[in-house]
Write an enzyme that holds these catalytic residues in place. Structure first.
Site: not given
Length: 257
Positions: A111, A131
């Site tokens: 990210e 995640e």
């Protein structure tokens, strides 16, 4: 003025500002202090008219393994108010920013790279939104930006499986601008930065603003809707369980709540 901290180093060279995450013992995972230091470094970059380009990289042959889950399990969150993960993912950064990626760029590491305007990666680099393995989701750009940078169906597969994305495939998909031999990502990023820095400052600033502000406006709407959906996930028992299981080196016990 120095912007260095125990976990973030900076260096200036010919109008280029290199920001290095310096926590190699933790694979450059981001804790609260590091997030605040990165935010301060980016603010310094944007405050200087003589700095034309920024480069974000990691020490020790690793970009970043993302959120420091051990710190998160202790309640230390790597979020800066109004700026997102690592002080970067929701910030509006005026100056062009290049990610120079060696080794792992996983979870929040991906990210952070997505928050940069361009990515240079070594052939041994690995991206990935992992995640889902820990009972959480990538709310700091993974679900919003990755489908904009690579084909939608490929992005969805990566997000749903948590499987890694090797740098050579990332380059074929268009996520990575330039691929290098291991250990050469920063050097190639510097070459790219010099190619930008030698151009007219007002023109460079205008290009980035026009190209990114349209996308940023769309991101804000997407983030708002995303946050409504994922807030219960991030506050769930399973989110805490994923972090504790990681810290305790055991398999997580999901409860779906």
């Amino acid at each position: 003025m120095t912007t260095d901290t125990p976990t973030v180093r900076t260096e200036e060279e010919d109008g280029i500002f290199v920001i290095t995450i310096d926590r190699p013992h933790a694979r450059n995972a981001i804790d609260g202090a590091t997030a605040r230091a990165l935010a301060a470094a980016v603010d310094h970059l944007d405050s200087r008219d003589d700095l034309m380009v920024g480069i974000l990289t990691g020490a020790g042959g690793v970009f970043s393994s993302g959120m420091d889950l051990k710190a998160f399990a202790r309640g230390d969150k790597p979020i800066v108010a109004g700026r997102g993960f690592a002080g970067l993912t929701r910030a509006r950064i005026r100056t062009p920013l290049i990610a120079a990626v060696e080794g792992y760029a996983l979870g929040g590491g991906t990210e952070m790279a997505l928050a940069c305007d361009m990515i240079v990666a070594a052939r041994n680099a690995t991206f990935g939104q992992t995640e889902v393995h820990y009972g959480i989701v990538p709310p700091e750009g993974g679900m919003v930006r990755l489908p904009e940078r690579i084909p939608h169906n490929i992005a969805l597969e990566l997000l749903l499986t948590g499987e890694p994305l090797p740098a050579d495939r990332a380059e074929r998909l268009g996520l990575v601008n330039h691929l290098t031999e291991p250990g050469q990502a920063l050097q190639r990023a510097l070459e790219l930065a010099h190619s930008i820095a030698r151009n007219a400052p007002l023109a460079v600033a205008a290009v980035k603003r026009v190209v990114n502000e349209r996308r940023a406006f769309g991101d804000q709407d997407a983030f708002a809707e995303q946050d409504r959906i994922v807030a219960p996930v991030l506050a769930s028992h399973d989110a805490q369980e994923g972090a504790h299981a990681f810290a305790e080196h055991r398999a997580p016990q999901w409860q779906g709540r």
